[in-house]
Design an enzyme around this catalytic site. Sequence first.
Site, PDB file in Angstrom:
ATOM      1  N   ASP A 162       0.824  -1.211   0.000  1.00 35.68           N
ATOM      2  CA  ASP A 162       0.000   0.000   0.000  1.00 35.68           C
ATOM      3  C   ASP A 162       0.860   1.264   0.000  1.00 35.68           C
ATOM      4  OD1 ASP A 162      -2.377   1.380  -0.045  1.00 35.68           O
ATOM      5  OD2 ASP A 162      -2.717   1.255   2.111  1.00 35.68           O
TER       6      ASP A 162
ATOM      7  N   ASN B 178       1.178   3.462  -2.920  1.00 28.18           N
ATOM      8  CA  ASN B 178       1.669   3.918  -4.232  1.00 28.18           C
ATOM      9  C   ASN B 178       1.116   5.301  -4.588  1.00 28.18           C
ATOM     10  OD1 ASN B 178       2.712   1.383  -4.332  1.00 28.18           O
ATOM     11  ND2 ASN B 178       1.387   0.624  -5.966  1.00 28.18           N
TER      12      ASN B 178
ATOM     13  N   TRP C  35       2.760   8.010  -2.535  1.00 28.30           N
ATOM     14  CA  TRP C  35       4.150   8.187  -2.997  1.00 28.30           C
ATOM     15  C   TRP C  35       4.172   9.096  -4.220  1.00 28.30           C
ATOM     16  CZ3 TRP C  35       6.919   7.312  -7.442  1.00 28.30           C
ATOM     17  CH2 TRP C  35       8.323   7.220  -7.330  1.00 28.30           C
TER      18      TRP C  35
ATOM     19  N   ARG D  53      -0.999   9.024  -9.944  1.00 26.45           N
ATOM     20  CA  ARG D  53      -1.054   7.795  -9.151  1.00 26.45           C
ATOM     21  C   ARG D  53      -0.457   6.602  -9.897  1.00 26.45           C
ATOM     22  NH1 ARG D  53      -4.267   7.468  -4.985  1.00 26.45           N
ATOM     23  NH2 ARG D  53      -4.502   5.238  -5.320  1.00 26.45           N
TER      24      ARG D  53
ATOM     25  N   HIS E 171       2.248   3.342  -9.034  1.00 28.21           N
ATOM     26  CA  HIS E 171       2.136   1.892  -9.261  1.00 28.21           C
ATOM     27  C   HIS E 171       3.337   1.392 -10.064  1.00 28.21           C
ATOM     28  CE1 HIS E 171      -1.745   2.154  -7.530  1.00 28.21           C
ATOM     29  NE2 HIS E 171      -2.355   2.711  -8.569  1.00 28.21           N
TER      30      HIS E 171
ATOM     31  N   GLU F 252     -12.349  -4.913  -4.011  1.00 26.71           N
ATOM     32  CA  GLU F 252     -12.857  -3.556  -3.790  1.00 26.71           C
ATOM     33  C   GLU F 252     -12.167  -2.526  -4.694  1.00 26.71           C
ATOM     34  OE1 GLU F 252     -11.987  -5.633  -1.158  1.00 26.71           O
ATOM     35  OE2 GLU F 252     -14.097  -6.136  -0.874  1.00 26.71           O
TER      36      GLU F 252
ATOM     37  N   TRP G 240     -12.035  -2.330  -7.767  1.00 26.18           N
ATOM     38  CA  TRP G 240     -12.821  -1.960  -8.948  1.00 26.18           C
ATOM     39  C   TRP G 240     -13.495  -0.604  -8.769  1.00 26.18           C
ATOM     40  CZ3 TRP G 240     -11.910  -4.697 -13.129  1.00 26.18           C
ATOM     41  CH2 TRP G 240     -11.556  -6.044 -13.018  1.00 26.18           C
TER      42      TRP G 240
ATOM     43  N   LEU H  21      10.776 -20.807  -4.423  1.00 27.44           N
ATOM     44  CA  LEU H  21       9.882 -19.875  -3.716  1.00 27.44           C
ATOM     45  C   LEU H  21       8.506 -19.982  -4.344  1.00 27.44           C
ATOM     46  CD1 LEU H  21       9.213 -17.348  -1.919  1.00 27.44           C
ATOM     47  CD2 LEU H  21       9.952 -15.952  -3.853  1.00 27.44           C
TER      48      LEU H  21
ATOM     49  N   ARG I 147       1.954  -4.680   6.189  1.00 23.08           N
ATOM     50  CA  ARG I 147       1.205  -3.702   5.402  1.00 23.08           C
ATOM     51  C   ARG I 147       2.004  -2.407   5.383  1.00 23.08           C
ATOM     52  NH1 ARG I 147      -4.966  -2.316   4.462  1.00 23.08           N
ATOM     53  NH2 ARG I 147      -4.652  -0.553   3.079  1.00 23.08           N
TER      54      ARG I 147
ATOM     55  N   GLU J  67       1.768 -12.567  12.779  1.00 26.30           N
ATOM     56  CA  GLU J  67       2.308 -11.360  13.419  1.00 26.30           C
ATOM     57  C   GLU J  67       2.186 -10.239  12.392  1.00 26.30           C
ATOM     58  OE1 GLU J  67       3.149 -11.080  16.484  1.00 26.30           O
ATOM     59  OE2 GLU J  67       2.895 -13.222  16.888  1.00 26.30           O
TER      60      GLU J  67
HETATM   61  C1  IPE Z   1      -5.432  -2.851  -0.206  1.00 25.15           C
HETATM   62  O1  IPE Z   1      -5.102  -1.529  -0.370  1.00 25.15           O
HETATM   63  C2  IPE Z   1      -5.444  -3.563  -1.522  1.00 25.15           C
HETATM   64  C3  IPE Z   1      -4.151  -3.782  -2.151  1.00 25.15           C
HETATM   65  C4  IPE Z   1      -2.992  -3.436  -1.678  1.00 25.15           C
HETATM   66  C5  IPE Z   1      -4.190  -4.477  -3.422  1.00 25.15           C
HETATM   67  P1  IPE Z   1      -6.214  -0.383  -0.540  1.00 25.15           P
HETATM   68  O2  IPE Z   1      -5.492   0.890  -0.624  1.00 25.15           O
HETATM   69  O3  IPE Z   1      -7.115  -0.736  -1.662  1.00 25.15           O
HETATM   70  O4  IPE Z   1      -7.031  -0.537   0.806  1.00 25.15           O
HETATM   71  P2  IPE Z   1      -7.911   0.525   1.607  1.00 25.15           P
HETATM   72  O5  IPE Z   1      -8.901   1.089   0.638  1.00 25.15           O
HETATM   73  O6  IPE Z   1      -6.985   1.565   2.122  1.00 25.15           O
HETATM   74  O7  IPE Z   1      -8.523  -0.262   2.718  1.00 25.15           O
HETATM   75  C1  IPE Z   2      -1.615   0.233  -3.334  1.00 30.28           C
HETATM   76  O1  IPE Z   2      -1.417   1.598  -3.382  1.00 30.28           O
HETATM   77  C2  IPE Z   2      -1.802  -0.380  -4.696  1.00 30.28           C
HETATM   78  C3  IPE Z   2      -3.123  -0.964  -4.930  1.00 30.28           C
HETATM   79  C4  IPE Z   2      -4.135  -0.918  -4.116  1.00 30.28           C
HETATM   80  C5  IPE Z   2      -3.311  -1.623  -6.189  1.00 30.28           C
HETATM   81  P1  IPE Z   2      -2.629   2.620  -3.352  1.00 30.28           P
HETATM   82  O2  IPE Z   2      -3.000   2.951  -4.759  1.00 30.28           O
HETATM   83  O3  IPE Z   2      -3.731   2.121  -2.515  1.00 30.28           O
HETATM   84  O4  IPE Z   2      -1.932   3.858  -2.678  1.00 30.28           O
HETATM   85  P2  IPE Z   2      -2.579   4.899  -1.652  1.00 30.28           P
HETATM   86  O5  IPE Z   2      -3.161   4.103  -0.534  1.00 30.28           O
HETATM   87  O6  IPE Z   2      -3.628   5.651  -2.411  1.00 30.28           O
HETATM   88  O7  IPE Z   2      -1.434   5.752  -1.240  1.00 30.28           O
HETATM   89 MG    MG Z   3      -4.160   2.325  -0.548  1.00 31.00          MG
END
Ligand code: IPE
Ligand code: IPE
Ligand code: MG
Length: 252
Positions: A31, A33, A36, A44, A48, A78, A80, A142, A199, A218
């Site tokens: 999480d 991206n 960042w 965004r 990625h 979610e 989508w 792996l 996470r 953990e």
């Molecule tokens: C969780 O991240 C899903 C993935 C990393 C693929 P999200 O950014 O979608 O989760 P929420 O919306 O913060 O819970």
């Molecule tokens: C995680 O990064 C990647 C996916 C969910 C695919 P995010 O896109 O959720 O990044 P933030 O949470 O908006 O920073």
């Molecule tokens: Mg996110």
Amino acid sequence: MRTISPTEYDITADARLDKRRLPRHIAIIMDGNGRWAQARGKHRVEGHEAGARSVRAVIEGCRELGIPALSLYAFSTENWKRSKLEVNALFRLLSKYIQQEIDELDANNVRVRMIGDKAGLPQRTLRDLEYCLERTHENTALHLNIAINYGGRAEIVDATRRIAADLHAGRIAEGEITESLFARYLYNPEWPEVDLLIRTSGEMRVSNFMLWQISYAEIVVPETLWPDFGKEALCDAILSYQQRDRRFGGRT
Ligand code: IPE
Ligand code: IPE
Ligand code: MG
């Protein structure tokens, strides 16, 4: 901020790690991206793109340490809800990643698996994925599990549905439904439970990831955003794991 790149760290030389007590299965919610990219005034999607380097780094790190199983959350059921542009970009990047990395993954004896619902995925992504799964299916070093269009609740509901079908068909009896039988109906039944759940980006939630398998994991939640996460951060997360007292409900 650290300047070391995600892949550039000799994880096997880190004397702080106890090589006899490594997690057998690491699961990562990748999480941060978007944040960042935002912090750099970028789109965004560029976040990625940058995240792909971190994927490479953690796979390399796990392989070098001899960790047998790694699960990566790439796209949730979610996700989508995001814009069509972002969703399309994510699947395009996934295909690109597979095409770029498949030779090296295979050469490094990595077996790629997928968990999630294949229905609804773009044809091209599906085709690239199937090729990757098929090409690496005899590899043993792996086991890399990519969660795409994955939801933990959906996995549990799918398992329940298949158990109900077997019950109605007389293949199993009600009394046989135990935790271990249930686990055999999950997407990857032979996988060890998750020992360490990471996470990135400091968010304290599990967002529907591997709900059954993380019941005694953990949990480590570094502030690092996913594109900055690399072998050194992986090493730090494993160190935190090794400092925990895993009681599994018992007393020490
Ligand atoms: C969780 O991240 C899903 C993935 C990393 C693929 P999200 O950014 O979608 O989760 P929420 O919306 O913060 O819970
Ligand atoms: C995680 O990064 C990647 C996916 C969910 C695919 P995010 O896109 O959720 O990044 P933030 O949470 O908006 O920073
Ligand atoms: Mg996110």
